[in-house]
Design a protein around this motif. Structure first.
Motif, PDB file in Angstrom:
ATOM      1  N   LYS A  99       0.735  -1.439   0.053  1.00  9.70           N
ATOM      2  CA  LYS A  99      -0.072   0.067   0.069  1.00  9.70           C
ATOM      3  C   LYS A  99       0.937   1.252  -0.087  1.00  9.70           C
ATOM      4  O   LYS A  99       1.876   1.440   1.024  1.00  9.70           O
ATOM      5  CB  LYS A  99      -0.791   0.037   1.289  1.00  9.70           C
ATOM      6  CG  LYS A  99      -1.838   0.802   1.084  1.00  9.70           C
ATOM      7  CD  LYS A  99      -3.187   0.692   2.129  1.00  9.70           C
ATOM      8  CE  LYS A  99      -4.413   1.645   1.727  1.00  9.70           C
ATOM      9  NZ  LYS A  99      -5.471   1.343   2.926  1.00  9.70           N
ATOM     10  N   GLU A 100       0.800   2.089  -1.101  1.00  9.25           N
ATOM     11  CA  GLU A 100       1.370   3.332  -1.054  1.00  9.25           C
ATOM     12  C   GLU A 100       0.529   4.247  -1.538  1.00  9.25           C
ATOM     13  O   GLU A 100      -0.164   4.541  -2.436  1.00  9.25           O
ATOM     14  CB  GLU A 100       2.521   3.323  -2.493  1.00  9.25           C
ATOM     15  CG  GLU A 100       3.692   2.148  -1.912  1.00  9.25           C
ATOM     16  CD  GLU A 100       4.581   2.088  -3.395  1.00  9.25           C
ATOM     17  OE1 GLU A 100       4.240   2.820  -4.478  1.00  9.25           O
ATOM     18  OE2 GLU A 100       5.335   1.265  -3.388  1.00  9.25           O
ATOM     19  N   GLY A 101       0.511   5.312  -0.577  1.00  8.00           N
ATOM     20  CA  GLY A 101      -0.084   6.639  -0.560  1.00  8.00           C
ATOM     21  C   GLY A 101      -1.697   6.258  -0.951  1.00  8.00           C
ATOM     22  O   GLY A 101      -2.240   6.888  -1.656  1.00  8.00           O
ATOM     23  N   GLY A 102      -2.022   5.267  -0.218  1.00  7.43           N
ATOM     24  CA  GLY A 102      -3.646   5.055  -0.168  1.00  7.43           C
ATOM     25  C   GLY A 102      -4.098   4.379  -1.469  1.00  7.43           C
ATOM     26  O   GLY A 102      -5.131   3.731  -1.497  1.00  7.43           O
ATOM     27  N   GLU A 121     -16.558  -5.834 -10.028  1.00  9.66           N
ATOM     28  CA  GLU A 121     -16.342  -4.256  -9.818  1.00  9.66           C
ATOM     29  C   GLU A 121     -15.194  -3.956  -9.060  1.00  9.66           C
ATOM     30  O   GLU A 121     -14.775  -4.807  -8.289  1.00  9.66           O
ATOM     31  CB  GLU A 121     -17.666  -4.038  -9.169  1.00  9.66           C
ATOM     32  CG  GLU A 121     -19.226  -4.112  -9.851  1.00  9.66           C
ATOM     33  CD  GLU A 121     -18.807  -3.154 -11.202  1.00  9.66           C
ATOM     34  OE1 GLU A 121     -18.765  -2.247 -11.078  1.00  9.66           O
ATOM     35  OE2 GLU A 121     -19.420  -3.613 -12.239  1.00  9.66           O
ATOM     36  N   VAL A 122     -14.675  -2.730  -9.141  1.00 11.17           N
ATOM     37  CA  VAL A 122     -13.597  -2.226  -8.187  1.00 11.17           C
ATOM     38  C   VAL A 122     -14.102  -1.139  -7.648  1.00 11.17           C
ATOM     39  O   VAL A 122     -14.584  -0.152  -8.052  1.00 11.17           O
ATOM     40  CB  VAL A 122     -12.425  -1.973  -9.082  1.00 11.17           C
ATOM     41  CG1 VAL A 122     -11.106  -1.765  -8.356  1.00 11.17           C
ATOM     42  CG2 VAL A 122     -11.896  -3.097  -9.963  1.00 11.17           C
ATOM     43  N   SER A 123     -14.084  -1.111  -6.300  1.00 13.64           N
ATOM     44  CA  SER A 123     -14.172   0.286  -5.489  1.00 13.64           C
ATOM     45  C   SER A 123     -12.962   0.788  -4.767  1.00 13.64           C
ATOM     46  O   SER A 123     -13.054   2.030  -4.501  1.00 13.64           O
ATOM     47  CB  SER A 123     -15.215  -0.286  -4.501  1.00 13.64           C
ATOM     48  OG  SER A 123     -14.616  -1.258  -3.485  1.00 13.64           O
ATOM     49  N   ARG A 124     -11.809   0.281  -4.653  1.00 11.16           N
ATOM     50  CA  ARG A 124     -10.703   0.841  -4.189  1.00 11.16           C
ATOM     51  C   ARG A 124      -9.515   1.018  -5.178  1.00 11.16           C
ATOM     52  O   ARG A 124      -9.526   0.305  -6.307  1.00 11.16           O
ATOM     53  CB  ARG A 124     -10.092  -0.116  -2.992  1.00 11.16           C
ATOM     54  CG  ARG A 124      -9.607  -1.357  -3.538  1.00 11.16           C
ATOM     55  CD  ARG A 124      -9.244  -2.383  -2.266  1.00 11.16           C
ATOM     56  NE  ARG A 124     -10.317  -3.075  -1.867  1.00 11.16           N
ATOM     57  CZ  ARG A 124     -10.556  -3.605  -0.905  1.00 11.16           C
ATOM     58  NH1 ARG A 124      -9.875  -3.358   0.227  1.00 11.16           N
ATOM     59  NH2 ARG A 124     -11.546  -4.435  -0.285  1.00 11.16           N
ATOM     60  N   PRO A 125      -8.734   2.085  -5.095  1.00 12.29           N
ATOM     61  CA  PRO A 125      -7.943   2.280  -5.989  1.00 12.29           C
ATOM     62  C   PRO A 125      -6.507   1.392  -6.143  1.00 12.29           C
ATOM     63  O   PRO A 125      -6.376   1.100  -4.979  1.00 12.29           O
ATOM     64  CB  PRO A 125      -7.292   3.777  -5.801  1.00 12.29           C
ATOM     65  CG  PRO A 125      -7.751   3.909  -4.242  1.00 12.29           C
ATOM     66  CD  PRO A 125      -8.765   2.950  -3.946  1.00 12.29           C
ATOM     67  N   LEU A 126      -6.293   0.789  -7.335  1.00 13.20           N
ATOM     68  CA  LEU A 126      -5.184  -0.162  -7.433  1.00 13.20           C
ATOM     69  C   LEU A 126      -4.296   0.426  -8.387  1.00 13.20           C
ATOM     70  O   LEU A 126      -4.765   0.856  -9.286  1.00 13.20           O
ATOM     71  CB  LEU A 126      -5.893  -1.570  -7.745  1.00 13.20           C
ATOM     72  CG  LEU A 126      -7.088  -2.026  -6.979  1.00 13.20           C
ATOM     73  CD1 LEU A 126      -7.570  -3.309  -7.617  1.00 13.20           C
ATOM     74  CD2 LEU A 126      -6.378  -2.674  -5.777  1.00 13.20           C
ATOM     75  N   VAL A 127      -2.925   0.349  -8.183  1.00 15.70           N
ATOM     76  CA  VAL A 127      -1.939   0.079  -9.334  1.00 15.70           C
ATOM     77  C   VAL A 127      -1.654  -1.247  -9.566  1.00 15.70           C
ATOM     78  O   VAL A 127      -1.279  -1.842  -8.901  1.00 15.70           O
ATOM     79  CB  VAL A 127      -0.810   1.028  -8.828  1.00 15.70           C
ATOM     80  CG1 VAL A 127       0.115   1.179  -9.829  1.00 15.70           C
ATOM     81  CG2 VAL A 127      -1.249   2.328  -8.234  1.00 15.70           C
ATOM     82  N   VAL A 128      -1.659  -1.298 -10.720  1.00 15.45           N
ATOM     83  CA  VAL A 128      -1.629  -2.896 -11.249  1.00 15.45           C
ATOM     84  C   VAL A 128      -0.293  -2.733 -12.523  1.00 15.45           C
ATOM     85  O   VAL A 128      -0.770  -2.327 -13.431  1.00 15.45           O
ATOM     86  CB  VAL A 128      -3.082  -3.515 -11.779  1.00 15.45           C
ATOM     87  CG1 VAL A 128      -2.713  -5.071 -12.117  1.00 15.45           C
ATOM     88  CG2 VAL A 128      -4.113  -3.508 -10.676  1.00 15.45           C
TER      89      VAL A 128
END
Length: 157
Positions: A99-102, A121-128
């Motif tokens: 987890k980096e910066g939320g 569905e996606v509700s949280r921010p992800l960097v993939v």
């Protein structure tokens, strides 16, 4: 009642050739031009053209398709964005996601996946980080405040 012999056969008993002319005609495979698929590109070509689909010769003649060499074929191991979101907290506890910066940072290659699909569905921010992602997956992750970073040079296509 079922007959054991056709009348013509019974009538021809003792005639040696049963109406097939000279001795040896209508014996074995020589009279048919060869066994099985033999002669389909020579003396049985008219049969091929009559019975083939769209008169291309298929399925009687020629090669059909190909087998792709293993060294250039890709074995896809996909995951949906909905499933990824379900697993992200568990992956963080294992150390597979950070987890980096939320935002959760996930490398799909380290998890054993090589394609990101847009199911769920996606509700949280992800960097993939992934080699391949569908347009729907990229849009859903961007809408949730995350981003998809494509890793180039991993999969040969």
């Amino acid at each position: 009642m079922v007959r054991r012999f056709k009348p013509a056969i019974k009538y021809r008993r003792g005639t040696r050739t049963h109406g097939w002319g000279r001795v040896g005609q209508h014996r074995k495979s020589g009279s048919s031009g060869g066994k099985g698929m033999v002669g389909f590109h020579k003396h049985k070509w008219s049969f091929v053209m009559v019975h083939a689909e769209e008169t291309s010769g298929w399925p009687f003649y020629g090669k059909h398709g190909f087998k792709q060499p293993k060294q250039i074929s890709v074995e896809w191991r996909p995951i949906n964005v909905g499933r990824l979101e379900e697993l992200v907290e568990e992956m963080e506890s294992r150390g597979a996601a950070v987890k980096e910066g939320g935002r959760y940072v996930v490398d799909l290659l380290k998890l054993g996946y090589n394609k990101l699909l847009g199911g769920g569905e996606v509700s949280r921010p992800l960097v993939v980080y992934t080699p391949v992602a569908t347009r729907a997956a990229v849009e859903k992750i961007a809408k949730a405040g995350g981003e998809v970073r494509i890793v180039h040079g991993v999969i040969h296509r």
